[in-house]
Motif scaffolding. Sequence first.
Motif, PDB file in Angstrom:
ATOM      1  N   GLY A  74       5.737   0.521  10.595  1.00  0.00           N
ATOM      2  CA  GLY A  74       5.688  -0.874  10.189  1.00  0.00           C
ATOM      3  C   GLY A  74       6.476  -1.106   8.911  1.00  0.00           C
ATOM      4  N   THR A  75       6.548  -2.358   8.510  1.00  0.00           N
ATOM      5  CA  THR A  75       7.258  -2.705   7.280  1.00  0.00           C
ATOM      6  C   THR A  75       6.322  -3.449   6.330  1.00  0.00           C
ATOM      7  N   LEU A  76       6.732  -3.564   5.088  1.00  0.00           N
ATOM      8  CA  LEU A  76       5.935  -4.278   4.094  1.00  0.00           C
ATOM      9  C   LEU A  76       5.942  -5.787   4.318  1.00  0.00           C
ATOM     10  N   LYS A  77       6.762  -6.271   5.219  1.00  0.00           N
ATOM     11  CA  LYS A  77       6.833  -7.704   5.496  1.00  0.00           C
ATOM     12  C   LYS A  77       6.000  -8.107   6.707  1.00  0.00           C
TER      13      LYS A  77
ATOM     14  N   ARG B 197      -0.308   2.356   3.501  1.00  0.00           N
ATOM     15  CA  ARG B 197       0.432   3.608   3.672  1.00  0.00           C
ATOM     16  C   ARG B 197       0.490   4.034   5.140  1.00  0.00           C
ATOM     17  N   ASP B 198      -0.643   3.987   5.836  1.00  0.00           N
ATOM     18  CA  ASP B 198      -0.679   4.362   7.251  1.00  0.00           C
ATOM     19  C   ASP B 198       0.213   3.453   8.091  1.00  0.00           C
ATOM     20  N   TRP B 199       0.213   2.160   7.750  1.00  0.00           N
ATOM     21  CA  TRP B 199       1.031   1.202   8.484  1.00  0.00           C
ATOM     22  C   TRP B 199       2.517   1.532   8.337  1.00  0.00           C
TER      23      TRP B 199
ATOM     24  N   PHE C 187      -9.623  -0.609  -3.506  1.00  0.00           N
ATOM     25  CA  PHE C 187      -8.188  -0.381  -3.668  1.00  0.00           C
ATOM     26  C   PHE C 187      -7.726   0.791  -2.810  1.00  0.00           C
ATOM     27  N   ASN C 188      -8.470   1.897  -2.816  1.00  0.00           N
ATOM     28  CA  ASN C 188      -8.073   3.065  -2.037  1.00  0.00           C
ATOM     29  C   ASN C 188      -8.014   2.757  -0.546  1.00  0.00           C
ATOM     30  N   ASP C 189      -8.965   1.969  -0.050  1.00  0.00           N
ATOM     31  CA  ASP C 189      -8.966   1.598   1.361  1.00  0.00           C
ATOM     32  C   ASP C 189      -7.732   0.759   1.713  1.00  0.00           C
ATOM     33  N   ILE C 190      -7.448  -0.248   0.906  1.00  0.00           N
ATOM     34  CA  ILE C 190      -6.287  -1.103   1.161  1.00  0.00           C
ATOM     35  C   ILE C 190      -4.998  -0.302   1.068  1.00  0.00           C
ATOM     36  N   TYR C 191      -4.886   0.526   0.040  1.00  0.00           N
ATOM     37  CA  TYR C 191      -3.672   1.323  -0.153  1.00  0.00           C
ATOM     38  C   TYR C 191      -3.469   2.296   1.010  1.00  0.00           C
TER      39      TYR C 191
ATOM     40  N   SER D  74      -2.542 -13.976  -7.382  1.00  0.00           N
ATOM     41  CA  SER D  74      -1.771 -14.053  -6.145  1.00  0.00           C
ATOM     42  C   SER D  74      -1.084 -12.704  -5.929  1.00  0.00           C
ATOM     43  N   ILE D  75      -1.304 -12.125  -4.753  1.00  0.00           N
ATOM     44  CA  ILE D  75      -0.717 -10.831  -4.418  1.00  0.00           C
ATOM     45  C   ILE D  75       0.211 -11.013  -3.230  1.00  0.00           C
ATOM     46  N   ASN D  76       1.504 -10.802  -3.458  1.00  0.00           N
ATOM     47  CA  ASN D  76       2.501 -11.006  -2.407  1.00  0.00           C
ATOM     48  C   ASN D  76       3.368  -9.780  -2.141  1.00  0.00           C
ATOM     49  N   ARG D  77       3.239  -8.767  -2.974  1.00  0.00           N
ATOM     50  CA  ARG D  77       4.061  -7.551  -2.842  1.00  0.00           C
ATOM     51  C   ARG D  77       3.200  -6.343  -3.168  1.00  0.00           C
ATOM     52  N   LEU D  78       3.686  -5.186  -2.767  1.00  0.00           N
ATOM     53  CA  LEU D  78       2.981  -3.951  -3.078  1.00  0.00           C
ATOM     54  C   LEU D  78       2.874  -3.763  -4.588  1.00  0.00           C
ATOM     55  N   SER D  79       3.900  -4.134  -5.305  1.00  0.00           N
ATOM     56  CA  SER D  79       3.861  -4.002  -6.766  1.00  0.00           C
ATOM     57  C   SER D  79       2.774  -4.893  -7.375  1.00  0.00           C
ATOM     58  N   ASP D  80       2.533  -6.073  -6.790  1.00  0.00           N
ATOM     59  CA  ASP D  80       1.443  -6.943  -7.251  1.00  0.00           C
ATOM     60  C   ASP D  80       0.094  -6.266  -7.025  1.00  0.00           C
ATOM     61  N   LEU D  81      -0.050  -5.640  -5.851  1.00  0.00           N
ATOM     62  CA  LEU D  81      -1.298  -4.953  -5.530  1.00  0.00           C
ATOM     63  C   LEU D  81      -1.561  -3.823  -6.525  1.00  0.00           C
ATOM     64  N   ILE D  82      -0.550  -3.050  -6.795  1.00  0.00           N
ATOM     65  CA  ILE D  82      -0.703  -1.930  -7.734  1.00  0.00           C
ATOM     66  C   ILE D  82      -0.992  -2.446  -9.143  1.00  0.00           C
TER      67      ILE D  82
END
Length: 72
Positions: A41-44, A34-36, A26-30, A7-15
């Motif tokens: 935009g926000t992480l939420k 980052r662009d957003w 991973f590079n595409d999602i990251y 389950s991935i709910n935060r940037l830290s989970d993704l990393i």
Amino acid sequence: MIKRNISINRLSDLIYCSGLLKPYIFNDIYQRVRDWIYSGGTLKDDYIKRQYKYAENVINYRKNKKRKNVLI
């Protein structure tokens, strides 16, 4: 032994789970995250949540595919 899905709910989970993704995925999602953020935009935001969900789906699909191959 039954393993739970990732389950991935935060940037830290993704990393933290980045090693479970192919580097180009991973590079595409990251880069999208980052662009957003750079565009204001926000992480939420829902867009970011969809990126997390995509990573989660890719990881869980690969895990389940491997598990099925072992049982056959």
